[in-house]
Every structure is written in C-alpha cells, then in structure tokens.
Motif scaffolding. Sequence first.
Motif, PDB file in Angstrom:
ATOM      1  N   ASP A 220      58.311  31.207  52.147  1.00 26.40           N
ATOM      2  CA  ASP A 220      57.613  32.477  51.952  1.00 26.40           C
ATOM      3  C   ASP A 220      57.587  32.828  50.467  1.00 26.40           C
ATOM      4  O   ASP A 220      58.647  33.023  49.857  1.00 26.40           O
ATOM      5  CB  ASP A 220      58.310  33.606  52.714  1.00 26.40           C
ATOM      6  CG  ASP A 220      58.454  33.302  54.202  1.00 26.40           C
ATOM      7  OD1 ASP A 220      57.511  32.749  54.785  1.00 26.40           O
ATOM      8  OD2 ASP A 220      59.523  33.608  54.766  1.00 26.40           O
ATOM      9  N   PHE A 221      56.398  32.911  49.889  1.00 28.85           N
ATOM     10  CA  PHE A 221      56.302  33.345  48.497  1.00 28.85           C
ATOM     11  C   PHE A 221      54.974  34.046  48.262  1.00 28.85           C
ATOM     12  O   PHE A 221      54.020  33.909  49.043  1.00 28.85           O
ATOM     13  CB  PHE A 221      56.505  32.174  47.521  1.00 28.85           C
ATOM     14  CG  PHE A 221      55.371  31.181  47.463  1.00 28.85           C
ATOM     15  CD1 PHE A 221      54.313  31.326  46.567  1.00 28.85           C
ATOM     16  CD2 PHE A 221      55.372  30.065  48.290  1.00 28.85           C
ATOM     17  CE1 PHE A 221      53.284  30.406  46.500  1.00 28.85           C
ATOM     18  CE2 PHE A 221      54.346  29.128  48.233  1.00 28.85           C
ATOM     19  CZ  PHE A 221      53.297  29.302  47.337  1.00 28.85           C
ATOM     20  N   ALA A 222      54.948  34.810  47.187  1.00 31.19           N
ATOM     21  CA  ALA A 222      53.726  35.504  46.782  1.00 31.19           C
ATOM     22  C   ALA A 222      53.182  34.836  45.526  1.00 31.19           C
ATOM     23  O   ALA A 222      53.942  34.437  44.642  1.00 31.19           O
ATOM     24  CB  ALA A 222      54.019  36.983  46.511  1.00 31.19           C
ATOM     25  N   TYR A 223      51.868  34.737  45.464  1.00 34.12           N
ATOM     26  CA  TYR A 223      51.185  34.092  44.336  1.00 34.12           C
ATOM     27  C   TYR A 223      50.288  35.135  43.685  1.00 34.12           C
ATOM     28  O   TYR A 223      49.503  35.806  44.363  1.00 34.12           O
ATOM     29  CB  TYR A 223      50.354  32.923  44.853  1.00 34.12           C
ATOM     30  CG  TYR A 223      49.628  32.121  43.788  1.00 34.12           C
ATOM     31  CD1 TYR A 223      50.236  31.032  43.177  1.00 34.12           C
ATOM     32  CD2 TYR A 223      48.325  32.433  43.414  1.00 34.12           C
ATOM     33  CE1 TYR A 223      49.571  30.280  42.210  1.00 34.12           C
ATOM     34  CE2 TYR A 223      47.654  31.690  42.455  1.00 34.12           C
ATOM     35  CZ  TYR A 223      48.287  30.611  41.856  1.00 34.12           C
ATOM     36  OH  TYR A 223      47.620  29.870  40.910  1.00 34.12           O
ATOM     37  N   ILE A 224      50.442  35.297  42.381  1.00 37.03           N
ATOM     38  CA  ILE A 224      49.579  36.208  41.635  1.00 37.03           C
ATOM     39  C   ILE A 224      48.595  35.377  40.832  1.00 37.03           C
ATOM     40  O   ILE A 224      48.999  34.550  40.008  1.00 37.03           O
ATOM     41  CB  ILE A 224      50.391  37.125  40.701  1.00 37.03           C
ATOM     42  CG1 ILE A 224      51.378  37.966  41.517  1.00 37.03           C
ATOM     43  CG2 ILE A 224      49.457  38.034  39.909  1.00 37.03           C
ATOM     44  CD1 ILE A 224      52.257  38.879  40.666  1.00 37.03           C
ATOM     45  N   ALA A 225      47.314  35.561  41.094  1.00 35.03           N
ATOM     46  CA  ALA A 225      46.262  34.800  40.425  1.00 35.03           C
ATOM     47  C   ALA A 225      45.695  35.622  39.281  1.00 35.03           C
ATOM     48  O   ALA A 225      44.966  36.591  39.499  1.00 35.03           O
ATOM     49  CB  ALA A 225      45.161  34.426  41.409  1.00 35.03           C
ATOM     50  N   HIS A 226      46.070  35.260  38.071  1.00 31.13           N
ATOM     51  CA  HIS A 226      45.529  35.906  36.876  1.00 31.13           C
ATOM     52  C   HIS A 226      44.252  35.166  36.504  1.00 31.13           C
ATOM     53  O   HIS A 226      44.282  34.116  35.854  1.00 31.13           O
ATOM     54  CB  HIS A 226      46.537  35.848  35.731  1.00 31.13           C
ATOM     55  CG  HIS A 226      47.793  36.613  35.992  1.00 31.13           C
ATOM     56  ND1 HIS A 226      47.998  37.893  35.513  1.00 31.13           N
ATOM     57  CD2 HIS A 226      48.911  36.290  36.688  1.00 31.13           C
ATOM     58  CE1 HIS A 226      49.191  38.317  35.895  1.00 31.13           C
ATOM     59  NE2 HIS A 226      49.767  37.369  36.597  1.00 31.13           N
ATOM     60  N   LEU A 227      43.132  35.711  36.919  1.00 26.37           N
ATOM     61  CA  LEU A 227      41.829  35.119  36.641  1.00 26.37           C
ATOM     62  C   LEU A 227      41.014  36.140  35.852  1.00 26.37           C
ATOM     63  O   LEU A 227      41.587  36.967  35.145  1.00 26.37           O
ATOM     64  CB  LEU A 227      41.150  34.727  37.958  1.00 26.37           C
ATOM     65  CG  LEU A 227      41.922  33.730  38.825  1.00 26.37           C
ATOM     66  CD1 LEU A 227      41.359  33.688  40.234  1.00 26.37           C
ATOM     67  CD2 LEU A 227      41.907  32.348  38.191  1.00 26.37           C
ATOM     68  N   HIS A 228      39.706  36.104  35.963  1.00 27.22           N
ATOM     69  CA  HIS A 228      38.886  37.171  35.391  1.00 27.22           C
ATOM     70  C   HIS A 228      39.343  38.507  35.959  1.00 27.22           C
ATOM     71  O   HIS A 228      39.415  39.510  35.253  1.00 27.22           O
ATOM     72  CB  HIS A 228      37.411  36.919  35.703  1.00 27.22           C
ATOM     73  CG  HIS A 228      36.500  38.004  35.215  1.00 27.22           C
ATOM     74  ND1 HIS A 228      36.185  39.107  35.989  1.00 27.22           N
ATOM     75  CD2 HIS A 228      35.843  38.179  34.044  1.00 27.22           C
ATOM     76  CE1 HIS A 228      35.371  39.901  35.322  1.00 27.22           C
ATOM     77  NE2 HIS A 228      35.150  39.360  34.136  1.00 27.22           N
ATOM     78  N   GLY A 229      39.679  38.501  37.227  1.00 21.84           N
ATOM     79  CA  GLY A 229      40.246  39.670  37.887  1.00 21.84           C
ATOM     80  C   GLY A 229      41.725  39.459  38.149  1.00 21.84           C
ATOM     81  O   GLY A 229      42.385  38.619  37.517  1.00 21.84           O
ATOM     82  N   TYR A 230      42.261  40.220  39.082  1.00 17.74           N
ATOM     83  CA  TYR A 230      43.695  40.205  39.356  1.00 17.74           C
ATOM     84  C   TYR A 230      43.876  40.254  40.871  1.00 17.74           C
ATOM     85  O   TYR A 230      43.611  41.266  41.514  1.00 17.74           O
ATOM     86  CB  TYR A 230      44.356  41.413  38.693  1.00 17.74           C
ATOM     87  CG  TYR A 230      45.853  41.509  38.865  1.00 17.74           C
ATOM     88  CD1 TYR A 230      46.701  40.649  38.191  1.00 17.74           C
ATOM     89  CD2 TYR A 230      46.416  42.485  39.687  1.00 17.74           C
ATOM     90  CE1 TYR A 230      48.077  40.746  38.331  1.00 17.74           C
ATOM     91  CE2 TYR A 230      47.786  42.603  39.831  1.00 17.74           C
ATOM     92  CZ  TYR A 230      48.616  41.726  39.144  1.00 17.74           C
ATOM     93  OH  TYR A 230      49.978  41.831  39.279  1.00 17.74           O
ATOM     94  N   GLY A 231      44.279  39.138  41.433  1.00 17.43           N
ATOM     95  CA  GLY A 231      44.468  39.069  42.881  1.00 17.43           C
ATOM     96  C   GLY A 231      45.589  38.106  43.191  1.00 17.43           C
ATOM     97  O   GLY A 231      46.475  37.865  42.370  1.00 17.43           O
ATOM     98  N   GLY A 327      50.333  32.648  38.449  1.00 14.33           N
ATOM     99  CA  GLY A 327      49.447  31.495  38.329  1.00 14.33           C
ATOM    100  C   GLY A 327      48.031  31.875  37.967  1.00 14.33           C
ATOM    101  O   GLY A 327      47.791  32.801  37.204  1.00 14.33           O
ATOM    102  N   GLY A 328      47.076  31.170  38.539  1.00 13.32           N
ATOM    103  CA  GLY A 328      45.679  31.342  38.173  1.00 13.32           C
ATOM    104  C   GLY A 328      45.378  30.578  36.907  1.00 13.32           C
ATOM    105  O   GLY A 328      45.776  29.428  36.731  1.00 13.32           O
ATOM    106  N   GLU A 329      44.700  31.234  35.955  1.00 14.74           N
ATOM    107  CA  GLU A 329      44.352  30.618  34.668  1.00 14.74           C
ATOM    108  C   GLU A 329      45.321  31.048  33.569  1.00 14.74           C
ATOM    109  O   GLU A 329      45.045  30.871  32.385  1.00 14.74           O
ATOM    110  CB  GLU A 329      42.923  31.008  34.280  1.00 14.74           C
ATOM    111  CG  GLU A 329      41.867  30.619  35.304  1.00 14.74           C
ATOM    112  CD  GLU A 329      41.663  29.124  35.387  1.00 14.74           C
ATOM    113  OE1 GLU A 329      41.949  28.432  34.393  1.00 14.74           O
ATOM    114  OE2 GLU A 329      41.231  28.635  36.445  1.00 14.74           O
TER     115      GLU A 329
END
Length: 383
Positions: A220-231, A327-329
């Motif tokens: 169980d983990f959470a992933y933060i995607a730092h892209l053009h947006g934030y999700g 994560g993300g970009e």
Amino acid sequence: MKYVPLDHVATHFLRDFQPSRVASRNERDLLRLIWKSPGIERSDLTEPLDLTQQSLHRIVRQLHDRGMIVFSTSETRRPGPPSPELTLCKDWCLTLGISVNVGSIGLCLMGFGEPLENMEIPQEGSSLSVEMERIDTAVGELLARRGAERRDVLGVGLAVSGHRMLETAFNCPLPLAHWSLIDLAPLLGEQLGLPVWADNVARTAALAEAIFGVGRDVADFAYIAHLHGYGGGLVCGGMPFRGSFGNAGEYSVLFGRQDYDDRPALGLLLQHLRAKGRTDLTLKDLKNEALVDWDGVAEWVDRVAPAHNHAINAICAVFDPALIVLGGELPHSLAEMLIERTEFNNLPRHGVLRDVPRLAVGRVVDAPGAIGAALIPLFETVL
C-alpha cells in the motif's frame, strides 16, 4: 454501444470466444505467480494456488502448449521427480503504452510483462485527429524496430492527463483541451486497429512504480505525480485503487481557488521561472537535475511547501500508507528539496508518536505513465 476492448482482441490470443477471454481465473493466478517469480518450479505452485497436482499440471501444460510459458531444467537437485522451472515467454505477446501529457506523448513497447523500448514525441497543436495520426506513425516505427506486426500486439493502454469522466473520456488541462470530454478508446482503437484500455496518466505511473520501482515491495503506497498539474494515484494491495468515479488520488481537489496556484505543480513552477527571465523554458527543461540551483527555484519550493505538507498529511489521515512516492516528471534533486521540507502533523499522545510513512523519490523516471499504461492490457486479460 459501449466500447469493450476485449471484443477487439485478436482471436489468436483468445482462450474462449463466448464470452471473449484470454485466460481463466486459475490461469491468470498462475501466470502472475510465474511473472513475479521467474524460474519458479512447478512443484512450488501447488500450495499458493490451492490446486491439486493434477489440476496444476493440466493448466501448466495448456499454457505451455499455447506458447505462454517456457520450461527449463532446474539447476537445484531435490528429492523426488524433477520439476521444471517456469518463466513467461516474452515473445508470446506485445503490449503498447501511450501517455498523453502536456508537451509530450510517451510510448512504451512491452513484451509479455517486460518493457522493451520507449519513445517520446512532442505533443503539439490542437487537432486530435492529427495527434492520433502521429501516434499511429510512432507505433509503426516502434514495431518496425522489433520486426513486429500489429497482430503481435495484445492491446494498448492509453494514459491521459486529466480527471476521468464517463467511460474513457477525460477532462484535461487547457493545453490538452482537444483531448477532453471525448470517448478516446474507440477513436484510438479504430486508428490503430487494436483494442484500447484507458486510465489517468498519474495512476498508470503509480502502477509502473508498483511493479518496477520503489513500490515493488510495498503493498500500500501513495504516488504523487508532479506533472503540468498535480495529481497521483493510490496503490492498494499492489494494484491501483481507482475509486467509484475513477479519480482516487486527484490531490488537486484538496485545494480551493485561493490555494490552487500554490500547489507543487510543475506547470506553476514553469510560470514562476519564466517570470524570473527564463522565458524559453518548457516542461521538458525542468527534468534537469541542476535546476535546484536556478534563481527562483528555492523561493518556489518554500512557497509550495505548505500545500505539499497539506497533501502529505491528508494522504496519511485518509489512506495511512507505508510509503509516499514523489514522482511524475519531478527531478530527484527537486523531490529531495520537498522531502526535506515535509512536516507531519504528529502530536504525541501519552508521549508516543504514531507511525508515519516513508517518503521516497520515484525510481521509474523515463516514461512512467507509458510503462504503466502498457501493463493495463495484461492486467485486464492475463495477469
């Protein structure tokens, strides 16, 4: 009529035709075990699958006859009859992953559960038909490099940046407005002549991190995607948790209008740096690990740190994961700056603090959304 990707899978991949099915439940359980433990001996599969030896041998034989698994001789000698080692046949199928981001479209060609090759093409213009044609051309180039044909492709995973709406429609950021509110899977499926499954790009990136990255040994983990947006995405029991409407992990919803421009979204960092004089910067330029030394970056990180901490603590309160991945970009150097500024809301009770998750930088850095998208057809059919 509702689009059903399985109805478009090539018949030579199918086990059953009514209804269309690539593998049975027992076969899928067995294939996933082999995928996770390549070289596992057949005799070691009986207990975890809760199958009789006769049933196990029959299923293994059928999968071998279909070319899905290969046998090899075990190098360890144990008492009793010899038991072959089992691995997936990487050439049994190919899958494709396509991730649509602001500024770029990533592609991943995957063998039977093993990434083979990545490609990135620019995302530009405002014509959906033109971009789909460019994707079609890129897919042809990827397949040609491997000497493969479209009939070798089991399916395509499409990952799109934006909130999921109905079926395979997404509400995308403004630069991707031409991808918005359109049922994309049947359109791309018709363009490519292949079955298409669709999901949000942050969740497919989380899936890539769960299978090939730092989340591999964490259920169980959470992933933060730092892209053009934030999700981001939530991984529960090793698989993405999508929620009732397919939008679990949309962390931007935590912020009201007054706080929206203080999220740690790379599109906002881009605006900040352009205002500082770097007018020609693109999102792709932000992948530079040296950007932490640029004028204005530390100022921006300090500005978004409260929003970062708000999201981290909300994730802890609601999901209670063992790990949170940035994560993300996001370049590793910038991720480390955010981790250094992380503050958990963890007041002691009776002198004792509660457990909090470990924070880590994403390990899958090249086309994570496309890699995760290429896994979707496999998880929907055989794993």
